[in-house]
Enzyme design. Structure first.
Site, mmCIF file in Angstrom:
data_model
loop_
_atom_site.group_PDB
_atom_site.id
_atom_site.type_symbol
_atom_site.label_atom_id
_atom_site.label_comp_id
_atom_site.label_asym_id
_atom_site.label_seq_id
_atom_site.Cartn_x
_atom_site.Cartn_y
_atom_site.Cartn_z
ATOM 1 N N LEU A 129 53.266 -85.174 -5.984
ATOM 2 C CA LEU A 129 52.851 -83.786 -6.341
ATOM 3 C C LEU A 129 52.037 -83.059 -5.080
ATOM 4 O O LEU A 129 52.144 -81.817 -4.951
ATOM 5 C CB LEU A 129 51.540 -83.933 -7.187
ATOM 6 C CG LEU A 129 51.851 -84.655 -8.544
ATOM 7 C CD1 LEU A 129 50.865 -84.797 -9.492
ATOM 8 C CD2 LEU A 129 52.690 -83.591 -9.472
ATOM 9 N N GLY A 130 51.610 -83.816 -3.897
ATOM 10 C CA GLY A 130 51.045 -83.391 -2.819
ATOM 11 C C GLY A 130 50.803 -84.473 -1.753
ATOM 12 O O GLY A 130 50.454 -85.502 -2.236
ATOM 13 N N GLY A 132 47.772 -85.188 1.571
ATOM 14 C CA GLY A 132 46.564 -84.677 1.889
ATOM 15 C C GLY A 132 46.076 -85.524 3.095
ATOM 16 O O GLY A 132 46.756 -86.582 3.276
ATOM 17 N N GLN A 134 43.431 -87.646 2.675
ATOM 18 C CA GLN A 134 43.186 -88.886 2.387
ATOM 19 C C GLN A 134 44.375 -89.789 1.785
ATOM 20 O O GLN A 134 44.242 -91.043 1.648
ATOM 21 C CB GLN A 134 42.314 -88.506 0.843
ATOM 22 C CG GLN A 134 40.882 -87.986 1.654
ATOM 23 C CD GLN A 134 40.363 -88.712 2.285
ATOM 24 O OE1 GLN A 134 39.830 -90.153 2.256
ATOM 25 N NE2 GLN A 134 39.695 -88.197 3.428
ATOM 26 N N ASP A 249 34.399 -82.621 0.702
ATOM 27 C CA ASP A 249 35.641 -81.675 0.747
ATOM 28 C C ASP A 249 36.158 -80.671 -0.484
ATOM 29 O O ASP A 249 37.024 -80.656 -1.023
ATOM 30 C CB ASP A 249 36.776 -82.702 0.821
ATOM 31 C CG ASP A 249 37.998 -82.229 1.586
ATOM 32 O OD1 ASP A 249 38.115 -81.261 2.142
ATOM 33 O OD2 ASP A 249 39.167 -82.800 1.338
#
Length: 467
Positions: A129-130, A132, A134, A249
């Protein structure tokens, strides 16, 4: 007397070996050969097929035996490794926390690695989905057909703060706020823990307000509601959670929207738990460029006002439609600095999003702009708290819903409504106000109403000053 003739010395029908017997002879095959030994019979043949088959069967049995031994050893090794990771990731402590959660045991589950592999088709690339700072987030489908988002961290080998992580999971598992993404559970059998969240299906806030990504822009009413919902969720984390949480964040890509465009604050990978007896903590600076609190950046001192700054940048994004950092922007790459500069020059109209700018919205846009400016002040002490921010945004929505409130009576009417609305939400509603609404924020302290008092005075001052 007749003498026996050795038929083997004369022509005979043996193919290999001849044996003389009295009055006759017999034929045989050498050891290892098969047949009757006669030329006109089956003769003598070497049993190559049978031997090959026998050898093959023997090798197959041996290979199967070795494979079972290796597989068993690998499974035992994986089991030991998973057990080691489970203990290393604080699994036993996590189980203790779950058992202590009276009434919350159904909200937190410790998933096995195998369950999550099946749910994500072995973490297939098509399920991503994505990505980042983290880690990577995958879409998964559990055995009960629930759609989930599974976050796989990139960090490995650092278990110094594992107890804080488990505390965070334990706290988040108890949060039941409609504008915070629910944590279903985690997996502790891997090198780094995997988090399993509810799946929110309508993308991020940035995808909906960025004109390059979405031509069908969100209406101003929807943007204002999303801002209020997000502020309420952050306020909940700061003040109503059993252990206060600083998200650290907050950004438009970490605010997810469901099919009704309801806000869901997500991604707690950088969040910090703050003991109740501490107002700030010293930590390694972590955040996203453009949203990072400059005071926290220079001092390393993290407190709730750092989230306020980040949320202020999100407010600026909502009213301008611009990204927090835009390297192609000729005036100023940093949106917060560019916005503050235009506000100082009284040139706000230059940056407002034309897609939502309307005569009916002008007043609210200006109010939110002034609120955003207070949130992104460099000095953290000059910023409002998230309680104050949430109340002011709710107040703007309330005024919109009550258009008959006008003129000099506006402030007193709005304040009376908000004081009753907030007091009933936080508990102990004053006389003459409605106490029927309970948003799950718990009980208000004296500072809550005092904080709103400061907003009222600030608004009265700015209205008198020409706002």
């Amino acid at each position: 007397m007749l003498r026996d003739i050795n038929e083997c010395d004369v022509k005979n029908r043996c193919s290999r070996r001849c044996h003389n017997v009295e009055g006759n002879y017999t034929c045989s095959c050498p050891p290892g050969y098969r047949g009757d030994g006669y030329i006109d019979g089956s003769g003598c043949k070497f049993p190559l097929m049978q031997i090959s088959l026998g050898i093959s069967l023997a090798l197959l049995v041996l290979f199967t035996f070795v494979f079972i031994l290796c597989w068993g050893h690998k499974q035992r090794s994986l089991k030991r490794l998973r057990r080691m990771y489970f203990e290393q990731n604080g699994g036993n402590y996590m189980l203790q926390q779950i058992y202590r959660q009276q009434g919350h045991t159904d909200r937190t589950k410790i998933f096995s690695e195998e369950e999550l592999k099946i749910a994500t088709n072995n973490f297939d690339e098509s399920r991503i989905l994505g990505r980042g700072g983290q880690g990577t987030v995958y879409k998964g489908i559990l055995s009960d057909n629930r759609h989930v988002a599974i976050k796989k961290s990139r960090i490995s080998g650092n278990h110094r703060q594992i107890k804080d992580f488990i505390n965070e999971v334990a706290v988040l598992s108890q949060i039941n706020h409609r504008n915070v993404v629910k944590l279903f559970g985690c997996c502790l059998e891997t090198e780094v823990p995997l988090l399993v969240y509810e799946f929110v299906d309508n993308g991020t806030l940035l995808e909906h307000i960025d004109p390059l990504k979405n031509k069908n822009s969100l209406s101003w009413e929807t943007r204002l509601r999303i801002a209020a919902e997000t502020a309420g969720a952050i306020s909940y984390l700061h003040y109503a959670a059993s252990i206060p949480i600083i998200h650290r964040d907050i950004k438009s890509t970490n605010i997810l929207l469901d099919h009704n465009h309801r806000a869901k604050v997500s991604d707690f990978g950088a969040s910090k738990l703050v003991p109740l007896d501490e107002t700030q903590i010293t930590t390694v600076v972590q955040g996203t460029l453009g949203y990072l609190d400059p005071e926290y950046l220079f001092t390393g001192q993290l407190n709730e006002k750092s989230d306020v700054y980040s949320f202020g940048v999100v407010l600026v994004e909502l009213i301008t439609g611009n990204k927090a950092v835009e390297f192609n922007r000729p005036e100023e790459r940093n949106l917060a600095m560019h916005f503050a500069s235009l506000m100082k020059e009284d040139n706000l109209r230059k940056i407002l999003d034309k897609r939502v700018l309307d005569v009916k919205n002008a007043g609210q846009l200006k109010e939110v702009a002034f609120l955003a400016r207070r949130c992104i002040r460099v000095n953290g002490e000059e910023r409002p708290t998230m309680k104050e921010v949430a109340m002011e945004l709710e107040g703007l929505i309330a005024v919109k819903k009550h258009p008959w409130v006008k003129g000099e009576d506006m402030m007193s009417e709005v304040c009376e409504y908000l004081l009753g609305h907030v007091a009933s939400r936080y508990g102990n509603a004053p006389a003459g106000t409605s106490a029927g609404y309970n948003g799950g924020y718990g009980n208000a302290s004296a500072d809550t109403l005092a904080g709103y008092d400061s907003i009222q005075k600030q608004m009265e001052f700015e209205i008198a000053d020409g706002r």
